[in-house]
Design an enzyme around this catalytic site. Structure first.
Site, PDB file in Angstrom:
ATOM      1  N   ASP A   1     -15.426  99.699  15.128  1.00  0.00           N
ATOM      2  CA  ASP A   1     -16.156  99.271  16.243  1.00  0.00           C
ATOM      3  C   ASP A   1     -15.751  97.750  16.663  1.00  0.00           C
ATOM      4  OD1 ASP A   1     -18.292  98.993  18.125  1.00  0.00           O
ATOM      5  OD2 ASP A   1     -19.450  98.077  16.527  1.00  0.00           O
TER       6      ASP A   1
ATOM      7  N   ASN B   1     -13.951  98.348   4.255  1.00  0.00           N
ATOM      8  CA  ASN B   1     -15.348  98.539   5.030  1.00  0.00           C
ATOM      9  C   ASN B   1     -15.872 100.064   5.164  1.00  0.00           C
ATOM     10  OD1 ASN B   1     -17.683  97.003   6.445  1.00  0.00           O
ATOM     11  ND2 ASN B   1     -16.786  98.408   7.969  1.00  0.00           N
ATOM     12  N   GLU B   2     -16.867 100.359   4.791  1.00  0.00           N
ATOM     13  CA  GLU B   2     -17.643 101.722   5.069  1.00  0.00           C
ATOM     14  C   GLU B   2     -16.366 102.905   5.171  1.00  0.00           C
ATOM     15  OE1 GLU B   2     -19.639 101.159   8.875  1.00  0.00           O
ATOM     16  OE2 GLU B   2     -21.163 100.096   8.170  1.00  0.00           O
TER      17      GLU B   2
ATOM     18  N   ASN C   1     -23.945  97.956   4.072  1.00  0.00           N
ATOM     19  CA  ASN C   1     -24.203  97.722   5.473  1.00  0.00           C
ATOM     20  C   ASN C   1     -25.448  98.467   5.847  1.00  0.00           C
ATOM     21  OD1 ASN C   1     -22.145  96.168   5.346  1.00  0.00           O
ATOM     22  ND2 ASN C   1     -20.759  97.539   6.571  1.00  0.00           N
TER      23      ASN C   1
ATOM     24  N   TYR D   1     -28.789  99.250   8.735  1.00  0.00           N
ATOM     25  CA  TYR D   1     -29.443  99.223  10.062  1.00  0.00           C
ATOM     26  C   TYR D   1     -30.721  99.861  10.017  1.00  0.00           C
ATOM     27  CZ  TYR D   1     -24.973  96.977  11.156  1.00  0.00           C
ATOM     28  OH  TYR D   1     -23.736  96.033  11.128  1.00  0.00           O
TER      29      TYR D   1
ATOM     30  N   TYR E   1     -30.290 101.850  13.727  1.00  0.00           N
ATOM     31  CA  TYR E   1     -29.644 103.213  14.262  1.00  0.00           C
ATOM     32  C   TYR E   1     -30.492 104.328  13.507  1.00  0.00           C
ATOM     33  CZ  TYR E   1     -25.298 100.651  15.582  1.00  0.00           C
ATOM     34  OH  TYR E   1     -24.240  99.987  16.169  1.00  0.00           O
TER      35      TYR E   1
ATOM     36  N   GLU F   1     -24.055  93.682   6.057  1.00  0.00           N
ATOM     37  CA  GLU F   1     -24.249  93.667   7.647  1.00  0.00           C
ATOM     38  C   GLU F   1     -25.745  94.427   7.848  1.00  0.00           C
ATOM     39  OE1 GLU F   1     -21.622  96.421   9.882  1.00  0.00           O
ATOM     40  OE2 GLU F   1     -19.765  95.646   8.770  1.00  0.00           O
TER      41      GLU F   1
ATOM     42  N   TRP G   1     -24.961  90.687  10.941  1.00  0.00           N
ATOM     43  CA  TRP G   1     -23.931  91.494  11.750  1.00  0.00           C
ATOM     44  C   TRP G   1     -24.409  90.954  13.164  1.00  0.00           C
ATOM     45  CZ3 TRP G   1     -19.200  92.485  10.803  1.00  0.00           C
ATOM     46  CH2 TRP G   1     -18.377  92.973  11.576  1.00  0.00           C
TER      47      TRP G   1
ATOM     48  N   LYS H   1     -24.682  92.162  18.860  1.00  0.00           N
ATOM     49  CA  LYS H   1     -25.531  91.868  17.668  1.00  0.00           C
ATOM     50  C   LYS H   1     -25.265  90.401  17.302  1.00  0.00           C
ATOM     51  CE  LYS H   1     -25.838  96.419  15.891  1.00  0.00           C
ATOM     52  NZ  LYS H   1     -24.745  97.173  16.720  1.00  0.00           N
TER      53      LYS H   1
HETATM   54  C1  GCB Z   1     -21.095  98.741  11.104  1.00  0.00           C
HETATM   55  C2  GCB Z   1     -19.650  98.338  10.851  1.00  0.00           C
HETATM   56  C3  GCB Z   1     -19.237  97.364  12.061  1.00  0.00           C
HETATM   57  C4  GCB Z   1     -19.993  97.675  13.425  1.00  0.00           C
HETATM   58  C5  GCB Z   1     -21.605  97.535  13.022  1.00  0.00           C
HETATM   59  C6  GCB Z   1     -22.265  98.165  14.242  1.00  0.00           C
HETATM   60  O1  GCB Z   1     -21.471  99.313  10.079  1.00  0.00           O
HETATM   61  O2  GCB Z   1     -19.274  97.937   9.782  1.00  0.00           O
HETATM   62  O3  GCB Z   1     -17.791  97.402  12.382  1.00  0.00           O
HETATM   63  O4  GCB Z   1     -19.732  96.819  14.427  1.00  0.00           O
HETATM   64  O5  GCB Z   1     -21.857  98.633  12.403  1.00  0.00           O
HETATM   65  O6  GCB Z   1     -22.621  97.124  15.200  1.00  0.00           O
HETATM   66  O7  GCB Z   1     -22.439  99.033  14.707  1.00  0.00           O
END
Ligand code: GCB
Length: 559
Positions: A149, A381-382, A433, A435, A439, A471, A516, A535
């Site tokens: 992203d 990462n991820e 990470n 959200y 999400y 994150e 993040w 973000k």
């Molecule tokens: C994540 C990623 C990051 C994205 C973020 C997002 O998990 O590691 O690169 O920018 O989410 O904002 O979706």
């Protein structure tokens, strides 16, 4: 590999500025000077400078060319240093191939032989991401597809220098420090063919506090390096014909099942995941933007960052040392997920990528080994770490990392605990990470705290390792207000982050929080991205959103 510095024994000439630029076809070879090139700034990405959409979105090769002259001194070797080109590049001097850059985030350092009065430097850059590159990607019908992203910026992204060193010179210096009661042992390894090596250690006021040859040097009453007091010493290495000065800090790092320690004290990591990204410059290194970022980090009372999702410029790493910002140094292993079906299988993330992954870890450690700010290595990462194939892949990658690096190692997890993470037992610190409420269960602020707390505790209890939430965040359009808060408003971002903070404060084993993101940044176009990922706690022009002061106040006292 030492960063080019000028002194009585070495010269450095900058080739930053305006270069000639054009897109070129697959088999282009710069045998003759390029005709019809346009102007391009270096360092910078070309994507946000050009006005032609075809060039902005170009998938393939581009040519950068510059004519230069430097005074060539007898008895000196000349070298070229390009901080980074994105991505792979082939470099030519006066039409002859002299070497390549393998990845978009690492320095290229090549000998320049047969320099003439006037020289033509050509850099052919390929911006394509494939299943043999990191990050991975694929080109479908001329379009670049990638699963990370951030925008696939391309160009000469970091400073270009021609520098000279004496024939017999200091090739590399490695500094390691151990604190032992009221003195520190500084171990200095010097890679050189010179016969006589003298090392002096100067304190901040330029007083020589210790001297010796390469090997162990004892520094009495050392000042340790920390975010509160980023005390830097300078090591001066002199030989019969060369000299090099390297700053370093004396600090000790340790990790156990519950904490991360700096100089024997547990430290709670407060800070951000970031990006190298700014208007017009794209990923071009810029000292003003770099310093502004560090000023803001200190203003926020942050003590740490992660170089999400690739190694940042060497200039940024030196600023982290100066400002006292702890760094989780990440290799560009990002987007190793979501390729449909399994990711870790031969036609996708195969042995070729694994070999590159290991090579990039070795290069990163070789580049950043003397920075006191670098306290942890992030190997990915991820990635799709719920897959069986990921276990075999990362067993090899992490055991290789341990052979070249004595820092604690982390991996940044997207995998949910209930999906069966296959790799986390191999690392020292687990980064997740998450959200919740963004999400998943979008907008449900009342669910954030409980879901986050439950997830942190599951990982910590099962693996008995410290957890950092690397994150968490919510897209926020500056100037958008709502009472009561609705998603995308500045009020929502504030309330959302506060719910997350409550979860961290209540979770045992949580050793840090990286919001993040530090600032809004450009991504590939997408229906959830309005002019990029929003973000940021700061806007892209580095002004605070509403939440900034709340976080600043929290981090002032949070231990
Ligand atoms: C994540 C990623 C990051 C994205 C973020 C997002 O998990 O590691 O690169 O920018 O989410 O904002 O979706």
């Amino acid at each position: 590999m030492l960063y080019p510095k000028s002194n009585q024994c070495r010269d450095v000439y900058s080739l930053n500025g305006i270069w000639s630029f054009k897109t070129v076809d697959e088999n282009y070879c710069p045998a003759e000077p390029a005709k019809d090139g346009g102007c391009m700034a270096v360092p910078a990405s070309f994507n946000e400078i050009v006005t032609d959409r075809k060039i902005k979105d170009h998938v393939g090769k581009v040519l950068y060319e510059k004519v230069f002259s430097v005074p060539v001194r007898e008895g000196m070797q000349y070298r070229l240093r390009i901080g980074a080109t994105s991505h792979k590049s082939d470099v030519y001097l006066n039409g002859a191939y002299i070497g390549s850059g393998v990845n978009g985030y690492f320095p290229i350092d090549l000998p320049l032989e047969n320099l003439k009065e006037e020289n033509r430097l050509s850099v052919v850059i390929d911006n394509r991401l494939t299943f043999k590159t990191l990050p991975p990607g694929k080109v479908v019908d001329g379009r670049q597809i990638y699963n990370h992203d951030f925008y696939n910026f391309a160009g000469i992204h970091r400073d270009v220098m021609v520098y000279s060193v004496p024939q017999k010179h200091i090739r590399d210096i490695q500094i390691k420090t151990v604190v032992d009661g009221d003195y520190s042992l500084v171990s200095v390894a010097v890679d050189t063919d010179c016969e006589k090596v003298v090392c002096k250690i100067k304190d901040k006021e330029n007083n020589i506090v210790a001297e010796g040859g390469a090997g162990l040097i004892k520094v009495p009453n050392p000042h340790t390096w920390s975010p509160e007091s980023p005390y830097l010493y300078t090591l001066v290495v002199e030989t019969e014909c060369d000299k090099y000065e390297e700053k370093f800090g004396i600090r000790k790092i340790a990790v156990d099942g519950k904490h991360f320690y700096l100089n024997d004290k547990p430290v709670y990591l407060k800070g951000f995941g970031m990006h190298e990204d700014f208007f017009i410059l794209g990923k071009g290194n810029n000292p003003a933007v770099n310093v502004r970022n560090f000023e803001l980090l200190k203003w926020m009372n942050a003590n740490s960052i992660r170089t999400s999702h690739y190694p940042y410029s060497e200039e940024i790493m030196s600023l982290a040392d100066e400002y006292g910002i702890l760094v989780i140094d990440e290799v560009p292993a990002v987007g190793m997920h979501w390729w449909g079906g399994l990711n870790f299988e031969p036609e996708k993330l195969s042995d070729d990528v694994k070999a590159l992954h290991k090579d990039l870890i070795a290069r990163l450690i070789a580049r950043d080994k003397n920075h006191p700010s670098v306290v942890m290595l992030s190997v990915a990462n991820e990635a799709a770490t719920h897959e069986d194939g990921a276990r075999t892949y990362f067993e090899d990658v992490i055991s290789f990392a341990r052979s070249v690096c004595d820092l604690p190692i982390t991996i940044v997890e997207f995998t949910k605990f209930d999906d069966g993470p296959k790799v986390a037992d191999l690392v020292d610190v687990i980064a997740i990470n998450r959200y919740y409420g963004w999400y998943t269960d979008h907008g449900a602020l009342d669910l954030v705290r409980g879901q986050m707390k439950e997830e942190i505790e599951k990982w910590h209890t099962h693996f008995n390792k410290p957890i950092i939430v690397a994150e968490f965040g919510a897209d926020t359009i500056e100037g958008l207000h709502s009472l009561p808060s609705e998603s995308f408003s500045e009020e929502f971002q504030e309330e959302y982050l506060i719910e997350n903070f409550k979860a961290f404060d209540e979770s045992e084993g949580c050793i840090g929080e990286h919001v993040w993101n530090f600032a809004d940044f450009k991504t590939k176009p997408g229906i959830t991205r309005i002019r990029g990922n929003r973000k940021g706690v700061f806007t892209k022009d580095r002004q605070p959103k509403l939440v900034a002061k709340t976080i600043k106040a929290r981090w002032e006292t949070k231990k």
